[in-house]
Write a protein that holds these residues in place. Sequence first.
Motif, PDB file in Angstrom:
ATOM      1  N   TYR A  34      -2.701 -47.454  27.702  1.00 29.72           N
ATOM      2  CA  TYR A  34      -1.778 -46.551  27.230  1.00 29.72           C
ATOM      3  C   TYR A  34      -0.956 -46.905  25.918  1.00 29.72           C
ATOM      4  CZ  TYR A  34       2.713 -48.609  28.932  1.00 29.72           C
ATOM      5  OH  TYR A  34       3.462 -49.583  29.330  1.00 29.72           O
ATOM      6  N   TYR A  35      -0.421 -46.198  25.150  1.00 31.42           N
ATOM      7  CA  TYR A  35       0.493 -46.394  24.156  1.00 31.42           C
ATOM      8  C   TYR A  35       1.848 -45.502  24.444  1.00 31.42           C
ATOM      9  CZ  TYR A  35       3.504 -47.010  20.343  1.00 31.42           C
ATOM     10  OH  TYR A  35       4.829 -47.238  19.440  1.00 31.42           O
ATOM     11  N   SER A  36       2.986 -46.001  24.228  1.00 34.12           N
ATOM     12  CA  SER A  36       4.204 -45.199  24.441  1.00 34.12           C
ATOM     13  C   SER A  36       5.378 -45.938  23.432  1.00 34.12           C
ATOM     14  CB  SER A  36       4.778 -45.109  25.915  1.00 34.12           C
ATOM     15  OG  SER A  36       5.916 -44.268  26.140  1.00 34.12           O
ATOM     16  N   SER A  37       5.932 -45.191  22.722  1.00 32.50           N
ATOM     17  CA  SER A  37       6.955 -45.627  21.802  1.00 32.50           C
ATOM     18  C   SER A  37       8.425 -45.320  22.660  1.00 32.50           C
ATOM     19  CB  SER A  37       7.210 -44.713  20.639  1.00 32.50           C
ATOM     20  OG  SER A  37       6.186 -45.147  19.736  1.00 32.50           O
ATOM     21  N   THR A  38       8.371 -44.418  23.169  1.00 26.76           N
ATOM     22  CA  THR A  38       9.934 -44.180  24.038  1.00 26.76           C
ATOM     23  C   THR A  38       9.722 -43.725  25.307  1.00 26.76           C
ATOM     24  OG1 THR A  38       9.688 -41.645  23.259  1.00 26.76           O
ATOM     25  CG2 THR A  38      10.934 -43.360  21.665  1.00 26.76           C
ATOM     26  N   GLY A  39       8.725 -44.097  26.029  1.00 26.86           N
ATOM     27  CA  GLY A  39       8.742 -44.096  27.361  1.00 26.86           C
ATOM     28  C   GLY A  39       8.038 -43.055  28.240  1.00 26.86           C
ATOM     29  N   ASN A  40       7.706 -42.030  27.822  1.00 18.22           N
ATOM     30  CA  ASN A  40       7.296 -40.793  28.395  1.00 18.22           C
ATOM     31  C   ASN A  40       5.996 -40.915  29.011  1.00 18.22           C
ATOM     32  OD1 ASN A  40       9.671 -38.671  28.269  1.00 18.22           O
ATOM     33  ND2 ASN A  40       9.496 -39.576  26.251  1.00 18.22           N
ATOM     34  N   VAL A  41       5.065 -41.352  27.935  1.00 16.47           N
ATOM     35  CA  VAL A  41       3.700 -41.593  28.255  1.00 16.47           C
ATOM     36  C   VAL A  41       3.652 -42.765  29.475  1.00 16.47           C
ATOM     37  CG1 VAL A  41       1.223 -42.507  27.583  1.00 16.47           C
ATOM     38  CG2 VAL A  41       2.474 -40.600  26.199  1.00 16.47           C
ATOM     39  N   HIS A  42       4.415 -43.825  29.067  1.00 14.66           N
ATOM     40  CA  HIS A  42       4.464 -44.996  30.108  1.00 14.66           C
ATOM     41  C   HIS A  42       4.826 -44.461  31.300  1.00 14.66           C
ATOM     42  CE1 HIS A  42       6.759 -48.030  32.101  1.00 14.66           C
ATOM     43  NE2 HIS A  42       5.857 -48.788  32.245  1.00 14.66           N
ATOM     44  N   GLU A  43       5.966 -43.457  31.721  1.00  8.27           N
ATOM     45  CA  GLU A  43       6.118 -42.677  33.034  1.00  8.27           C
ATOM     46  C   GLU A  43       4.802 -42.006  33.582  1.00  8.27           C
ATOM     47  OE1 GLU A  43       8.930 -42.717  35.057  1.00  8.27           O
ATOM     48  OE2 GLU A  43       9.242 -44.156  33.517  1.00  8.27           O
ATOM     49  N   LEU A  44       3.893 -41.144  32.781  1.00 10.20           N
ATOM     50  CA  LEU A  44       2.803 -40.707  33.153  1.00 10.20           C
ATOM     51  C   LEU A  44       1.849 -41.854  33.457  1.00 10.20           C
ATOM     52  CD1 LEU A  44       2.392 -38.085  30.549  1.00 10.20           C
ATOM     53  CD2 LEU A  44       3.028 -37.484  32.609  1.00 10.20           C
ATOM     54  N   ALA A  45       1.846 -42.756  32.783  1.00  9.44           N
ATOM     55  CA  ALA A  45       0.718 -43.807  33.185  1.00  9.44           C
ATOM     56  C   ALA A  45       1.153 -44.495  34.604  1.00  9.44           C
ATOM     57  CB  ALA A  45       0.908 -44.985  32.149  1.00  9.44           C
ATOM     58  N   LYS A  46       2.443 -44.711  34.914  1.00  9.00           N
ATOM     59  CA  LYS A  46       2.829 -45.099  36.293  1.00  9.00           C
ATOM     60  C   LYS A  46       2.465 -44.150  37.398  1.00  9.00           C
ATOM     61  CE  LYS A  46       7.240 -45.836  35.319  1.00  9.00           C
ATOM     62  NZ  LYS A  46       8.566 -46.439  35.581  1.00  9.00           N
ATOM     63  N   SER A  47       2.370 -42.806  37.084  1.00  9.97           N
ATOM     64  CA  SER A  47       1.774 -41.847  37.914  1.00  9.97           C
ATOM     65  C   SER A  47       0.237 -41.954  38.251  1.00  9.97           C
ATOM     66  CB  SER A  47       2.532 -40.492  37.532  1.00  9.97           C
ATOM     67  OG  SER A  47       3.779 -40.349  37.993  1.00  9.97           O
ATOM     68  N   VAL A  48      -0.485 -42.062  37.233  1.00 11.23           N
ATOM     69  CA  VAL A  48      -1.845 -42.163  37.013  1.00 11.23           C
ATOM     70  C   VAL A  48      -2.150 -43.347  37.891  1.00 11.23           C
ATOM     71  CG1 VAL A  48      -3.921 -42.725  35.787  1.00 11.23           C
ATOM     72  CG2 VAL A  48      -2.173 -40.996  34.692  1.00 11.23           C
ATOM     73  N   VAL A  49      -1.352 -44.456  37.734  1.00 11.22           N
ATOM     74  CA  VAL A  49      -1.745 -45.783  38.519  1.00 11.22           C
ATOM     75  C   VAL A  49      -1.630 -45.292  40.088  1.00 11.22           C
ATOM     76  CG1 VAL A  49      -0.908 -48.008  38.926  1.00 11.22           C
ATOM     77  CG2 VAL A  49      -1.348 -47.218  36.663  1.00 11.22           C
ATOM     78  N   GLU A  50      -0.664 -44.812  40.242  1.00 16.11           N
ATOM     79  CA  GLU A  50      -0.129 -44.296  41.872  1.00 16.11           C
ATOM     80  C   GLU A  50      -1.317 -43.705  42.450  1.00 16.11           C
ATOM     81  OE1 GLU A  50       4.613 -43.938  41.186  1.00 16.11           O
ATOM     82  OE2 GLU A  50       3.402 -42.325  42.483  1.00 16.11           O
ATOM     83  N   GLY A  51      -1.802 -42.635  41.645  1.00 17.28           N
ATOM     84  CA  GLY A  51      -2.953 -41.690  42.123  1.00 17.28           C
ATOM     85  C   GLY A  51      -4.104 -42.602  42.305  1.00 17.28           C
ATOM     86  N   ALA A  52      -4.451 -43.454  41.363  1.00 16.36           N
ATOM     87  CA  ALA A  52      -5.838 -43.985  41.428  1.00 16.36           C
ATOM     88  C   ALA A  52      -5.843 -45.279  42.766  1.00 16.36           C
ATOM     89  CB  ALA A  52      -6.031 -44.863  40.106  1.00 16.36           C
ATOM     90  N   GLU A  53      -4.481 -45.828  42.885  1.00 15.27           N
ATOM     91  CA  GLU A  53      -4.370 -47.016  44.030  1.00 15.27           C
ATOM     92  C   GLU A  53      -4.395 -45.939  45.384  1.00 15.27           C
ATOM     93  OE1 GLU A  53      -0.996 -48.762  42.852  1.00 15.27           O
ATOM     94  OE2 GLU A  53      -1.753 -50.376  41.829  1.00 15.27           O
ATOM     95  N   LYS A  54      -3.890 -45.030  45.307  1.00 10.85           N
ATOM     96  CA  LYS A  54      -3.949 -44.316  46.577  1.00 10.85           C
ATOM     97  C   LYS A  54      -5.312 -43.758  47.021  1.00 10.85           C
ATOM     98  CE  LYS A  54       0.766 -42.167  47.104  1.00 10.85           C
ATOM     99  NZ  LYS A  54       1.466 -41.257  46.708  1.00 10.85           N
ATOM    100  N   ALA A  55      -6.074 -43.645  46.081  1.00 16.25           N
ATOM    101  CA  ALA A  55      -7.668 -43.309  46.151  1.00 16.25           C
ATOM    102  C   ALA A  55      -8.482 -44.534  46.408  1.00 16.25           C
ATOM    103  CB  ALA A  55      -8.032 -42.689  44.853  1.00 16.25           C
ATOM    104  N   GLY A  56      -7.728 -45.635  46.284  1.00 15.32           N
ATOM    105  CA  GLY A  56      -8.607 -46.910  46.822  1.00 15.32           C
ATOM    106  C   GLY A  56      -8.983 -47.879  45.790  1.00 15.32           C
ATOM    107  N   ALA A  57      -8.279 -47.644  44.459  1.00 13.74           N
ATOM    108  CA  ALA A  57      -8.827 -48.411  43.427  1.00 13.74           C
ATOM    109  C   ALA A  57      -8.063 -49.600  43.303  1.00 13.74           C
ATOM    110  CB  ALA A  57      -8.753 -47.453  42.198  1.00 13.74           C
ATOM    111  N   ASP A  58      -8.950 -50.322  42.445  1.00 13.46           N
ATOM    112  CA  ASP A  58      -8.118 -51.634  41.964  1.00 13.46           C
ATOM    113  C   ASP A  58      -7.885 -51.304  40.550  1.00 13.46           C
ATOM    114  OD1 ASP A  58      -7.332 -54.428  41.373  1.00 13.46           O
ATOM    115  OD2 ASP A  58      -9.376 -55.090  41.369  1.00 13.46           O
ATOM    116  N   VAL A  59      -6.422 -51.360  40.071  1.00  6.48           N
ATOM    117  CA  VAL A  59      -6.062 -50.635  38.864  1.00  6.48           C
ATOM    118  C   VAL A  59      -5.304 -52.013  38.026  1.00  6.48           C
ATOM    119  CG1 VAL A  59      -4.578 -49.216  37.942  1.00  6.48           C
ATOM    120  CG2 VAL A  59      -5.642 -48.603  40.178  1.00  6.48           C
ATOM    121  N   ARG A  60      -5.880 -51.682  36.812  1.00  6.57           N
ATOM    122  CA  ARG A  60      -4.986 -52.477  35.902  1.00  6.57           C
ATOM    123  C   ARG A  60      -4.302 -51.724  34.994  1.00  6.57           C
ATOM    124  NH1 ARG A  60      -9.178 -56.952  33.317  1.00  6.57           N
ATOM    125  NH2 ARG A  60      -9.729 -58.109  35.215  1.00  6.57           N
TER     126      ARG A  60
END
Length: 207
Positions: free
Chosen positions: A14-40
Amino acid sequence: MSDTSTGPKIAVIYYSSTGNVHELAKSVVEGAEKAGADVRLRKVREIVPDDVVATNTAWANHRADTDGIPIAAPDDMTWADGVIFGSPTRFGNVSSQMKHFLDSLGGLWAQGLLADKVYSGFTSTSTQHGGQESTLLALYNSVYHFGGIIAAPGYTDPIKFVDGNPYGTSHVVGQGDIPVDDTARGAAQHQGARVAAIARITRALRN
Ligand SMILES: Cc1cc2nc3c(=O)[nH]c(=O)nc-3n(C[C@H](O)[C@H](O)[C@H](O)COP(=O)(O)O)c2cc1C
């Protein structure tokens, strides 16, 4: 050769200047990890000079706060079974920082190493009709060239009828005064889980 004995490998880049896309990225990570993924989780390199970033307090603060997040590298693309890109909208398009990363992938593309992976995207804008869909569609142009498989969220979960964007998770930030909310977080988690589930199947294409 992909290893099918473990969970799918998902890169959230991701890219984020002021943090909003970063916040979304963290939730994307959570969803992928809950689905059993190894996430970077990886941010793309900042290409705006430091003295320009310093003129915007929110930008400078966010940059300092996320100093520990590794910078995306070509290896993250070859490692992943699925890649989920996040970029704020810039005049209805992806940010130059994200485009800079995409344009660094020519060598991998030439070797066919970007093909047969699952891709998806998320974004944010200031305004409701400020270009979320055009940004995601522009992002997906590159994915067609990669030979990637686009996993759009569509309306595959009740949350999608609330956030309303079948092209990818998105959030309207206003002038930076509308924080990422539960709807956007839920949609982002769903997107992460969906890409992980599809990547679990499609990685067999590369075996
Ligand atoms: C150069 C520039 C262009 C922008 N273009 C748009 C735009 O076309 N539509 C819009 O709604 N917001 C636009 N914005 C606002 C950003 O999309 C918004 O600040 C961003 O989504 C916030 O994400 P971030 O906190 O992750 O950086 C623009 C901002 C900048 C700096």
